[in-house]
Design a protein around this motif. Sequence first.
Motif, PDB file in Angstrom:
ATOM      1  N   GLU A  37       0.845  -1.189   0.000  1.00 14.41           N
ATOM      2  CA  GLU A  37       0.000   0.000   0.000  1.00 14.41           C
ATOM      3  C   GLU A  37       0.885   1.245   0.000  1.00 14.41           C
TER       4      GLU A  37
ATOM      5  N   ILE B 279       0.286   5.202   1.328  1.00 17.58           N
ATOM      6  CA  ILE B 279      -0.637   6.080   2.054  1.00 17.58           C
ATOM      7  C   ILE B 279      -0.107   7.511   2.001  1.00 17.58           C
ATOM      8  N   ARG B 280      -0.952   8.438   1.594  1.00 18.35           N
ATOM      9  CA  ARG B 280      -0.556   9.846   1.539  1.00 18.35           C
ATOM     10  C   ARG B 280      -0.508  10.445   2.949  1.00 18.35           C
TER      11      ARG B 280
ATOM     12  N   THR C 213      -6.937   8.916   4.734  1.00 19.79           N
ATOM     13  CA  THR C 213      -7.673   7.674   4.479  1.00 19.79           C
ATOM     14  C   THR C 213      -6.857   6.444   4.911  1.00 19.79           C
TER      15      THR C 213
ATOM     16  N   HIS D 281      -6.887   2.338   3.468  1.00 21.45           N
ATOM     17  CA  HIS D 281      -5.691   1.703   2.898  1.00 21.45           C
ATOM     18  C   HIS D 281      -5.332   0.426   3.648  1.00 21.45           C
TER      19      HIS D 281
ATOM     20  N   ILE E 148       4.611  10.294   1.754  1.00 18.89           N
ATOM     21  CA  ILE E 148       3.923   9.014   1.717  1.00 18.89           C
ATOM     22  C   ILE E 148       4.506   8.054   2.751  1.00 18.89           C
TER      23      ILE E 148
ATOM     24  N   THR F  55      -8.551   6.598  -3.638  1.00 19.22           N
ATOM     25  CA  THR F  55      -8.978   7.888  -4.193  1.00 19.22           C
ATOM     26  C   THR F  55     -10.302   7.711  -4.943  1.00 19.22           C
TER      27      THR F  55
ATOM     28  N   SER G 108      -5.349   8.834  -8.098  1.00 22.90           N
ATOM     29  CA  SER G 108      -4.480   7.918  -7.362  1.00 22.90           C
ATOM     30  C   SER G 108      -4.006   8.608  -6.096  1.00 22.90           C
ATOM     31  N   THR G 109      -3.389   7.849  -5.223  1.00 19.52           N
ATOM     32  CA  THR G 109      -2.920   8.397  -3.952  1.00 19.52           C
ATOM     33  C   THR G 109      -1.922   9.523  -4.162  1.00 19.52           C
ATOM     34  N   THR G 110      -0.964   9.338  -5.057  1.00 18.23           N
ATOM     35  CA  THR G 110       0.077  10.353  -5.239  1.00 18.23           C
ATOM     36  C   THR G 110      -0.313  11.424  -6.249  1.00 18.23           C
TER      37      THR G 110
ATOM     38  N   GLU H   2      -3.503  12.370  -6.775  1.00 15.90           N
ATOM     39  CA  GLU H   2      -4.785  12.944  -6.364  1.00 15.90           C
ATOM     40  C   GLU H   2      -5.765  12.868  -7.540  1.00 15.90           C
TER      41      GLU H   2
END
Length: 287
Positions: free
Chosen positions: A33, A35-36, A44, A48, A87, A206, A241-243, A245
């Motif tokens: 995973e 995670i931001r 979130t 995750h 991250i 996301t 996406s997480t990175t 956005e």
Amino acid sequence: MEYVVLNGEIISRDQVSIDIEDRGYQFGDGVYEVIRVYNGKMFTASEHLERLEASARKIGIDLGWTVSKLGTIFTELIEKNQLSTGIVYLQVTRGVSPRNHAFPPAGTAQTLVAYTRKMERPLQTIKNGVGALVDDDIRWLRCDIKSLNLLGNILAKQKAADAGCYEAILHRNGTVTEGSSSNIFIVKNGSIYTHKANNLILNGITRQTLEKLCAAAAIPFVEKEFAVEELKSADEALLGSTTSELTPIVKIDGNPVGNGEPGPVTKRLQLLFEQEIERQCGAIAIN
């Protein structure tokens, strides 16, 4: 000093040693995973970590740590590394065992590794949009599992990079699935369309967040397959996406999407998403 997590313990990075017979290294036998982190807080995190647990369960790995315990460990890791924006990367493998395709003996300990990395928000691409190309989806049929096996994704991403594009949009027999490292959305007549969450895509966090935000804002969010031709004729397109956005896609295969600029629906979604980040993590940079 930089700290990492190894098997539940926070240690300095120079103390880390991974066995050459770890199944993650030899087979990609594990899950991961990303995670931001905004303002030193995970965004979130529960979603995750619950997905990590689900992915592990689908391939027969027992995490060995509860979601709550992992959240506590990673919060401490962020604090020790004094991370503000970035991250947390984490992965769990089936552990160390003499190389054999079959699972190792019962009781073999899994390997958990996690680290942090500084990563600023991609404000320029969020504002201006990106280009993408369309490519065949050659991956396996369990894309719902966030596994370490990413060779198909990597080859597509590199093809996009070689063409000067940000992302590769994948399709199976003309039906758009997702991006090489993102979910794909189109806007048509004010409604959001995206591939349904099944085994052919990863149900991105996301993506899940966007679905909830659309429901609250009465924006139609439709899980329905669409063709490459519909993608290219959409009013707007974006990836999530997480990175990355929520990033507008303004050009596909060299041709503009809509008028070639980020559209009004995309901008509204971005605003809702930023408000959700601020609700969970506090004020963030927006320009």
